[in-house]
Design a protein around this motif. Structure first.
Motif, PDB file in Angstrom:
ATOM      1  N   ARG A   1      -7.395   8.834  15.003  1.00 44.44           N
ATOM      2  CA  ARG A   1      -7.041  10.164  14.500  1.00 44.44           C
ATOM      3  C   ARG A   1      -6.528  10.058  13.066  1.00 44.44           C
ATOM      4  N   ALA A   2      -7.324  10.566  12.138  1.00 45.77           N
ATOM      5  CA  ALA A   2      -7.021  10.399  10.712  1.00 45.77           C
ATOM      6  C   ALA A   2      -6.534  11.702  10.095  1.00 45.77           C
ATOM      7  N   PHE A   3      -5.857  12.537  10.894  1.00 49.08           N
ATOM      8  CA  PHE A   3      -5.361  13.805  10.373  1.00 49.08           C
ATOM      9  C   PHE A   3      -4.069  14.160  11.095  1.00 49.08           C
ATOM     10  N   ASP A   4      -3.345  15.121  10.530  1.00 51.81           N
ATOM     11  CA  ASP A   4      -2.052  15.500  11.093  1.00 51.81           C
ATOM     12  C   ASP A   4      -2.150  16.630  12.116  1.00 51.81           C
ATOM     13  N   PHE A   5      -2.947  17.650  11.843  1.00 50.54           N
ATOM     14  CA  PHE A   5      -3.102  18.741  12.792  1.00 50.54           C
ATOM     15  C   PHE A   5      -4.308  19.583  12.415  1.00 50.54           C
ATOM     16  N   VAL A   6      -4.698  20.449  13.349  1.00 55.50           N
ATOM     17  CA  VAL A   6      -5.752  21.436  13.133  1.00 55.50           C
ATOM     18  C   VAL A   6      -5.078  22.785  12.883  1.00 55.50           C
ATOM     19  N   TYR A   7      -5.495  23.448  11.812  1.00 58.31           N
ATOM     20  CA  TYR A   7      -4.896  24.733  11.423  1.00 58.31           C
ATOM     21  C   TYR A   7      -5.840  25.882  11.756  1.00 58.31           C
ATOM     22  N   LEU A   8      -5.302  26.889  12.470  1.00 61.74           N
ATOM     23  CA  LEU A   8      -6.031  28.113  12.784  1.00 61.74           C
ATOM     24  C   LEU A   8      -5.335  29.256  12.042  1.00 61.74           C
ATOM     25  N   PRO A   9      -5.999  29.862  11.021  1.00 62.42           N
ATOM     26  CA  PRO A   9      -5.308  30.733  10.067  1.00 62.42           C
ATOM     27  C   PRO A   9      -5.248  32.202  10.436  1.00 62.42           C
TER      28      PRO A   9
ATOM     29  N   GLN B   1      -6.731   0.419   5.060  1.00 66.79           N
ATOM     30  CA  GLN B   1      -5.295   0.175   4.947  1.00 66.79           C
ATOM     31  C   GLN B   1      -4.523   0.689   6.162  1.00 66.79           C
ATOM     32  N   SER B   2      -5.119   1.627   6.897  1.00 70.87           N
ATOM     33  CA  SER B   2      -4.439   2.233   8.035  1.00 70.87           C
ATOM     34  C   SER B   2      -5.486   2.979   8.856  1.00 70.87           C
ATOM     35  N   ALA B   3      -5.010   3.775   9.816  1.00 69.29           N
ATOM     36  CA  ALA B   3      -5.921   4.543  10.652  1.00 69.29           C
ATOM     37  C   ALA B   3      -6.669   5.602   9.870  1.00 69.29           C
ATOM     38  N   ARG B   4      -6.155   5.977   8.682  1.00 65.53           N
ATOM     39  CA  ARG B   4      -6.804   7.066   7.955  1.00 65.53           C
ATOM     40  C   ARG B   4      -7.180   6.748   6.519  1.00 65.53           C
TER      41      ARG B   4
ATOM     42  N   PRO C   1       0.820  -1.200   0.000  1.00 65.77           N
ATOM     43  CA  PRO C   1       0.000   0.000   0.000  1.00 65.77           C
ATOM     44  C   PRO C   1       0.860   1.258   0.000  1.00 65.77           C
ATOM     45  N   ALA C   2       0.323   2.330  -0.571  1.00 69.40           N
ATOM     46  CA  ALA C   2       1.030   3.605  -0.566  1.00 69.40           C
ATOM     47  C   ALA C   2       1.070   4.164   0.853  1.00 69.40           C
ATOM     48  N   GLU C   3       1.952   5.134   1.063  1.00 76.73           N
ATOM     49  CA  GLU C   3       2.017   5.781   2.367  1.00 76.73           C
ATOM     50  C   GLU C   3       0.706   6.513   2.635  1.00 76.73           C
ATOM     51  N   ASP C   4       0.435   6.751   3.921  1.00 72.07           N
ATOM     52  CA  ASP C   4      -0.747   7.516   4.271  1.00 72.07           C
ATOM     53  C   ASP C   4      -0.667   8.921   3.687  1.00 72.07           C
ATOM     54  N   PRO C   5      -1.798   9.484   3.278  1.00 75.43           N
ATOM     55  CA  PRO C   5      -1.786  10.875   2.812  1.00 75.43           C
ATOM     56  C   PRO C   5      -1.594  11.846   3.969  1.00 75.43           C
ATOM     57  N   PHE C   6      -1.119  13.022   3.635  1.00 79.45           N
ATOM     58  CA  PHE C   6      -1.101  14.142   4.556  1.00 79.45           C
ATOM     59  C   PHE C   6      -2.511  14.718   4.625  1.00 79.45           C
TER      60      PHE C   6
ATOM     61  N   LEU D   1     -13.517  10.377   8.029  1.00 81.89           N
ATOM     62  CA  LEU D   1     -13.496  10.967   9.352  1.00 81.89           C
ATOM     63  C   LEU D   1     -14.808  10.649  10.052  1.00 81.89           C
ATOM     64  N   SER D   2     -14.711  10.028  11.239  1.00 87.90           N
ATOM     65  CA  SER D   2     -15.913   9.657  11.974  1.00 87.90           C
ATOM     66  C   SER D   2     -15.558   9.407  13.434  1.00 87.90           C
ATOM     67  N   ASP D   3     -16.596   9.293  14.263  1.00 91.92           N
ATOM     68  CA  ASP D   3     -16.366   8.971  15.666  1.00 91.92           C
ATOM     69  C   ASP D   3     -16.289   7.465  15.897  1.00 91.92           C
ATOM     70  N   ARG D   4     -16.404   6.697  14.816  1.00 89.81           N
ATOM     71  CA  ARG D   4     -16.268   5.243  14.907  1.00 89.81           C
ATOM     72  C   ARG D   4     -15.964   4.690  13.515  1.00 89.81           C
ATOM     73  N   GLU D   5     -15.505   3.456  13.469  1.00 91.72           N
ATOM     74  CA  GLU D   5     -15.223   2.803  12.186  1.00 91.72           C
ATOM     75  C   GLU D   5     -16.519   2.676  11.392  1.00 91.72           C
ATOM     76  N   PRO D   6     -16.517   3.059  10.103  1.00 93.14           N
ATOM     77  CA  PRO D   6     -17.739   2.902   9.323  1.00 93.14           C
ATOM     78  C   PRO D   6     -18.109   1.435   9.168  1.00 93.14           C
TER      79      PRO D   6
END
Length: 429
Positions: free
Chosen positions: A50-58, A341-344, A11-16, A318-323
């Motif tokens: 957690r299926a993301f890297d960070f939360v951005y505040l612009p 394939q992974s957590a995300r 599998p490919a690497e996880d996306p950003f 993105l969800s509060d549980r596995e679909p």
């Protein structure tokens, strides 16, 4: 019954993946935007795994840049102490010509492990009277193989309440940005820039063109912005400029947050409305024709076929549980089950016949009653077709780093295209 697709390749690497919570403009604890911020962070905090890297505040975190207004944000963040956050200032964070309250917020959040342990950078910069020592809030991090550059266009400026916007980078930050972009390009590392506004909004014409040129020549993949107060996508053939609607001061529909991803050669984006139930789906590969790198090839648009004529389909859920399940289909063909394939990342290999036009990915929660829009979500794209043989590289736009090449309405991605906000066609907040 849906078919299941498995491919005997690694599998490919996880996306950003980044979640962008737009301009907050916080004023009082009882105001709607303060309640919406708390609800957004609660929803993000419930995403599992957690299926993301960070939360951005612009930037534009506080309407008037005062300490009590930042205290509202601090309280909301304190409810989720493990949530990774990256932030920069906006023009409202420097209201009244003062940025001391934002400085305290930055050193607390960005200086902590959750914020990457970053410190303000001091420079002697020109000001309306005399040069003086100024703190700037720029820094770099690498997430999921993507070099992320956080840029401060406010602190070097002269903006004061009643005078208007005055966005500048200053020479030291410009040289730093140039070096960072060049290093990423030389190493083949994808690069994303996080800034408050379009580079075209910079005050000085020379600086405006310098920064837009750096982005263009460095093949920066994504520029993620606030300031506009509405969702907007602009693509110049190389870089996706993406602006997300504000949490406060907005006329652009439901409040929520943007989800952006870089998956190999593909950049993708979609807005998640807060009033929608989970799950939420973003197709991260292949690329939609509207945001694919030009000239499009099978390689740079994620359309390389395997020996059976199939393309690799990847999506973040993105969800509060596995679909309960996630599946995809080409046009109105049979559904193909996607495998986690992974957590995300969910993935499948789907046949792509000649003449095919659209690709859908749907995720369904166990709470879905079998009808209606709740607890089911679909993302849909039109994958890029290869460019004609001999098609040239795109040329530098007439107004690089601006919204001149915006895509217009794209409702499936949450983009209305009406530019309703204080900086274009909306009310004067």
């Amino acid at each position: 019954m849906a078919a299941t697709s498995r491919e005997q390749t690694a599998p490919a690497e996880d996306p950003f993946v980044v979640l962008h919570v737009g301009d907050l403009h916080l004023t009082g604890r009882s105001e709607a935007n303060a309640r919406d911020l708390a609800a957004i962070l609660d929803q993000i905090g419930a995403i599992t795994p957690r299926a993301f890297d960070f939360v951005y505040l612009p930037g534009d975190l506080a309407e008037d840049g005062t300490a009590p207004q930042y205290a509202i944000l601090s309280a909301a963040l304190d409810r989720h102490p493990d949530l990774p956050v990256r932030l920069i200032p906006g023009d409202h964070d420097r209201q009244h010509g003062c940025i001391e309250a934002f400085h305290a917020m930055f050193t607390t959040v960005a200086g902590s492990p959750r914020g990457g342990k970053h410190d303000p950078v001091g420079h002697s910069l020109p000001q309306p009277e005399d040069p003086r020592e100024v703190s700037q809030y720029y820094y770099a991090d690498t997430f999921s193989g993507v070099r992320c550059l956080f840029v401060d266009i406010v602190s070097a400026g002269f903006s004061r309440k009643g005078i208007g916007l005055d966005f500048r980078l200053g020479r030291p930050q410009t040289l730093w940005l140039s070096d960072q972009i060049a290093q990423a390009a030389a190493s083949g590392t994808p690069c994303a820039i996080f800034v408050h506004a379009y580079p075209d909004d910079l005050r000085e014409p020379d600086e405006r063109l310098d920064i837009a040129g750096l982005i263009w020549n460095g093949n920066v993949r994504l520029v993620e912005m606030g300031h506009t107060h509405y969702n907007e996508l602009a693509h110049d053939g190389r870089t996706l400029y993406a602006a997300a609607r504000s949490v406060g001061q907005n006329e652009d529909g439901s409040v929520g947050y943007a989800v952006a991803a870089i998956d190999g050669p593909v950049t993708s984006w979609r807005f998640r409305a807060l009033d929608r139930t989970p799950p939420f789906v973003l197709i991260t590969s292949p690329a939609d024709r509207r945001v694919a790198t030009r000239p499009a090839t099978d390689e740079n648009s994620g359309m390389v076929r395997d020996g059976q004529g199939r393309i690799r389909v990847r999506a973040v859920v993105l969800s509060d549980r596995e679909p309960q399940y996630c599946h995809c289909r080409v046009d109105f063909g049979p559904w193909i089950t996607m495998v986690s394939q992974s957590a995300r990342t969910f993935e499948a290999w789907a046949p792509w016949p000649a003449g095919a036009r659209s690709l859908q990915v749907e995720a369904v929660d166990a709470r879905w009653p079998g009808h209606g829009p709740d607890y089911v979500d679909t993302d849909e794209i039109e994958p890029a077709r290869p460019s004609a043989p001999g098609e040239d590289e795109p040329s530098l736009p007439d107004k690089p780093g601006s919204d001149a090449f915006r895509l217009g309405p794209w409702l499936r991605k949450g983009v209305r295209g009406d530019q309703l906000g204080p900086n274009r066609a909306g009310r004067k907040w």
